[in-house]
Structures are given as C-alpha cells and as structure tokens.
Design a protein around this motif. Structure first.
Motif, PDB file in Angstrom:
ATOM      1  N   SER A   3       0.824  -1.208   0.000  1.00 51.40           N
ATOM      2  CA  SER A   3       0.000   0.000   0.000  1.00 51.40           C
ATOM      3  C   SER A   3       0.859   1.259   0.000  1.00 51.40           C
ATOM      4  CB  SER A   3      -0.951  -0.001   1.188  1.00 51.40           C
ATOM      5  OG  SER A   3      -0.227  -0.005   2.397  1.00 51.40           O
ATOM      6  N   LEU A   4       2.013   1.214   0.635  1.00 46.86           N
ATOM      7  CA  LEU A   4       2.926   2.354   0.640  1.00 46.86           C
ATOM      8  C   LEU A   4       3.435   2.641  -0.772  1.00 46.86           C
ATOM      9  CD1 LEU A   4       4.677   4.479   2.099  1.00 46.86           C
ATOM     10  CD2 LEU A   4       6.382   2.670   2.433  1.00 46.86           C
ATOM     11  N   VAL A   5       3.876   1.617  -1.472  1.00 49.31           N
ATOM     12  CA  VAL A   5       4.366   1.779  -2.838  1.00 49.31           C
ATOM     13  C   VAL A   5       3.244   2.270  -3.746  1.00 49.31           C
ATOM     14  CG1 VAL A   5       5.323   0.565  -4.842  1.00 49.31           C
ATOM     15  CG2 VAL A   5       6.172   0.051  -2.559  1.00 49.31           C
ATOM     16  N   GLU A   6       2.066   1.701  -3.591  1.00 49.82           N
ATOM     17  CA  GLU A   6       0.925   2.085  -4.420  1.00 49.82           C
ATOM     18  C   GLU A   6       0.533   3.546  -4.185  1.00 49.82           C
ATOM     19  OE1 GLU A   6      -3.517   0.461  -5.588  1.00 49.82           O
ATOM     20  OE2 GLU A   6      -2.515  -0.332  -3.819  1.00 49.82           O
ATOM     21  N   THR A   7       0.509   3.978  -2.950  1.00 45.67           N
ATOM     22  CA  THR A   7       0.141   5.354  -2.624  1.00 45.67           C
ATOM     23  C   THR A   7       1.133   6.350  -3.213  1.00 45.67           C
ATOM     24  OG1 THR A   7      -0.877   4.620  -0.565  1.00 45.67           O
ATOM     25  CG2 THR A   7      -0.338   6.959  -0.740  1.00 45.67           C
ATOM     26  N   ILE A   8       2.406   6.072  -3.077  1.00 52.06           N
ATOM     27  CA  ILE A   8       3.431   6.967  -3.614  1.00 52.06           C
ATOM     28  C   ILE A   8       3.370   7.001  -5.135  1.00 52.06           C
ATOM     29  CG2 ILE A   8       5.915   7.339  -3.844  1.00 52.06           C
ATOM     30  CD1 ILE A   8       6.194   6.170  -1.004  1.00 52.06           C
ATOM     31  N   ALA A   9       3.236   5.835  -5.764  1.00 49.33           N
ATOM     32  CA  ALA A   9       3.211   5.766  -7.225  1.00 49.33           C
ATOM     33  C   ALA A   9       1.992   6.486  -7.797  1.00 49.33           C
ATOM     34  CB  ALA A   9       3.231   4.314  -7.686  1.00 49.33           C
ATOM     35  N   LYS A  10       0.845   6.309  -7.180  1.00 47.20           N
ATOM     36  CA  LYS A  10      -0.370   6.961  -7.679  1.00 47.20           C
ATOM     37  C   LYS A  10      -0.277   8.482  -7.562  1.00 47.20           C
ATOM     38  CE  LYS A  10      -3.741   3.283  -7.335  1.00 47.20           C
ATOM     39  NZ  LYS A  10      -5.045   2.860  -6.854  1.00 47.20           N
ATOM     40  N   ALA A  11       0.453   8.966  -6.582  1.00 48.89           N
ATOM     41  CA  ALA A  11       0.624  10.407  -6.430  1.00 48.89           C
ATOM     42  C   ALA A  11       1.553  10.979  -7.499  1.00 48.89           C
ATOM     43  CB  ALA A  11       1.177  10.721  -5.050  1.00 48.89           C
ATOM     44  N   LEU A  12       2.408  10.158  -8.062  1.00 49.47           N
ATOM     45  CA  LEU A  12       3.388  10.631  -9.036  1.00 49.47           C
ATOM     46  C   LEU A  12       2.882  10.640 -10.476  1.00 49.47           C
ATOM     47  CD1 LEU A  12       6.552   8.760  -7.737  1.00 49.47           C
ATOM     48  CD2 LEU A  12       6.116  11.208  -7.596  1.00 49.47           C
ATOM     49  N   VAL A  13       2.014   9.713 -10.830  1.00 51.14           N
ATOM     50  CA  VAL A  13       1.657   9.491 -12.232  1.00 51.14           C
ATOM     51  C   VAL A  13       0.416  10.264 -12.663  1.00 51.14           C
ATOM     52  CG1 VAL A  13       2.712   7.204 -12.245  1.00 51.14           C
ATOM     53  CG2 VAL A  13       0.310   7.428 -11.691  1.00 51.14           C
ATOM     54  N   SER A  14       0.241  10.352 -13.993  1.00 53.95           N
ATOM     55  CA  SER A  14      -0.945  11.012 -14.553  1.00 53.95           C
ATOM     56  C   SER A  14      -2.144  10.067 -14.614  1.00 53.95           C
ATOM     57  CB  SER A  14      -0.645  11.511 -15.963  1.00 53.95           C
ATOM     58  OG  SER A  14       0.376  12.465 -15.940  1.00 53.95           O
ATOM     59  N   ASN A  15      -1.871   8.781 -14.754  1.00 55.52           N
ATOM     60  CA  ASN A  15      -2.931   7.771 -14.849  1.00 55.52           C
ATOM     61  C   ASN A  15      -2.877   6.844 -13.626  1.00 55.52           C
ATOM     62  OD1 ASN A  15      -3.636   8.671 -17.478  1.00 55.52           O
ATOM     63  ND2 ASN A  15      -1.920   7.504 -18.308  1.00 55.52           N
ATOM     64  N   PRO A  16      -3.394   7.282 -12.485  1.00 52.17           N
ATOM     65  CA  PRO A  16      -3.287   6.454 -11.276  1.00 52.17           C
ATOM     66  C   PRO A  16      -4.079   5.148 -11.350  1.00 52.17           C
ATOM     67  CG  PRO A  16      -4.577   8.425 -10.840  1.00 52.17           C
ATOM     68  CD  PRO A  16      -4.026   8.563 -12.216  1.00 52.17           C
ATOM     69  N   ASP A  17      -5.060   5.075 -12.260  1.00 50.54           N
ATOM     70  CA  ASP A  17      -5.841   3.840 -12.387  1.00 50.54           C
ATOM     71  C   ASP A  17      -5.023   2.702 -12.992  1.00 50.54           C
ATOM     72  OD1 ASP A  17      -8.004   5.198 -11.358  1.00 50.54           O
ATOM     73  OD2 ASP A  17      -8.790   5.738 -13.334  1.00 50.54           O
ATOM     74  N   GLU A  18      -3.933   3.031 -13.680  1.00 49.66           N
ATOM     75  CA  GLU A  18      -3.120   2.015 -14.346  1.00 49.66           C
ATOM     76  C   GLU A  18      -1.935   1.556 -13.506  1.00 49.66           C
ATOM     77  OE1 GLU A  18      -2.222   2.764 -18.446  1.00 49.66           O
ATOM     78  OE2 GLU A  18      -4.095   3.848 -18.738  1.00 49.66           O
ATOM     79  N   VAL A  19      -1.859   2.005 -12.271  1.00 49.25           N
ATOM     80  CA  VAL A  19      -0.779   1.579 -11.369  1.00 49.25           C
ATOM     81  C   VAL A  19      -1.140   0.213 -10.791  1.00 49.25           C
ATOM     82  CG1 VAL A  19       0.400   2.065  -9.206  1.00 49.25           C
ATOM     83  CG2 VAL A  19      -0.080   3.923 -10.792  1.00 49.25           C
ATOM     84  N   VAL A  20      -0.216  -0.734 -10.948  1.00 54.29           N
ATOM     85  CA  VAL A  20      -0.416  -2.085 -10.410  1.00 54.29           C
ATOM     86  C   VAL A  20       0.790  -2.431  -9.545  1.00 54.29           C
ATOM     87  CG1 VAL A  20      -0.698  -4.522 -10.981  1.00 54.29           C
ATOM     88  CG2 VAL A  20      -1.717  -2.771 -12.448  1.00 54.29           C
ATOM     89  N   VAL A  21       0.525  -2.788  -8.307  1.00 56.55           N
ATOM     90  CA  VAL A  21       1.580  -3.178  -7.379  1.00 56.55           C
ATOM     91  C   VAL A  21       1.289  -4.588  -6.910  1.00 56.55           C
ATOM     92  CG1 VAL A  21       2.734  -2.650  -5.210  1.00 56.55           C
ATOM     93  CG2 VAL A  21       1.847  -0.792  -6.622  1.00 56.55           C
ATOM     94  N   ARG A  22       2.295  -5.457  -7.026  1.00 54.80           N
ATOM     95  CA  ARG A  22       2.080  -6.830  -6.566  1.00 54.80           C
ATOM     96  C   ARG A  22       3.356  -7.378  -5.952  1.00 54.80           C
ATOM     97  NH1 ARG A  22       2.383 -11.270 -11.049  1.00 54.80           N
ATOM     98  NH2 ARG A  22       4.179 -10.508 -12.200  1.00 54.80           N
TER      99      ARG A  22
END
Length: 77
Positions: A3-22
């Motif tokens: 969740s930490l990686v996902e939160t940071i990545a979504k804040a950085l990108v233009s398309n947060p819906d396409e962020v996938v963390v696994r």
C-alpha cells in the motif's frame, strides 16, 4: 509495504488507475515488490537520472527496516 508503494506511485503518475503493485516473492525476511505503470508515466516514476525511483526505494526500505524485513522494488512497464 504494497500500500505504501501504491500510494506513492499513484501520487506521481498522470494515470493512477493504471498503477499495479504486486508482491512477486516473499521468502522469510525478504520481499520483492513489482510496480507497473503506464508507459507514458514511466519517466515520472523513474525521474531524472533515477532520482525519484531511488527515493521511492529508500522510503520503502526505511519502512521495511522497522518490520525487520528487506524489500526490493522493481519498476516495470
């Protein structure tokens, strides 16, 4: 950690819906996390000379140290 990686990545990108963390592997006290972003947003996650990617990994490693685990973050497109 995911969740930490996902939160940071979504804040950085233009398309947060396409962020996938696994979580790729979790062996005892080490973990590998895979971060997938849209190809257009790859530069935003990596940053100039990899500075943002390095900062992301540093934050995650600091959080993982409190839980006594080692975390590796891999960024893929």
């Amino acid at each position: 950690m995911l969740s930490l990686v996902e939160t940071i990545a979504k804040a950085l990108v233009s398309n947060p819906d396409e962020v996938v963390v696994r979580e790729i592997s979790n062996k005892g006290d080490s973990m590998v996390i895979e971060l997938k972003v849209c190809e257009k947003d790859m530069g935003k996650v990596i940053g100039k000379q990899g500075r943002i990617a390095k900062a992301l990994r540093t934050v995650v490693k600091a959080a993982a140290t409190k839980q006594n685990i080692k975390v590796t973050v891999e960024i893929v497109s």
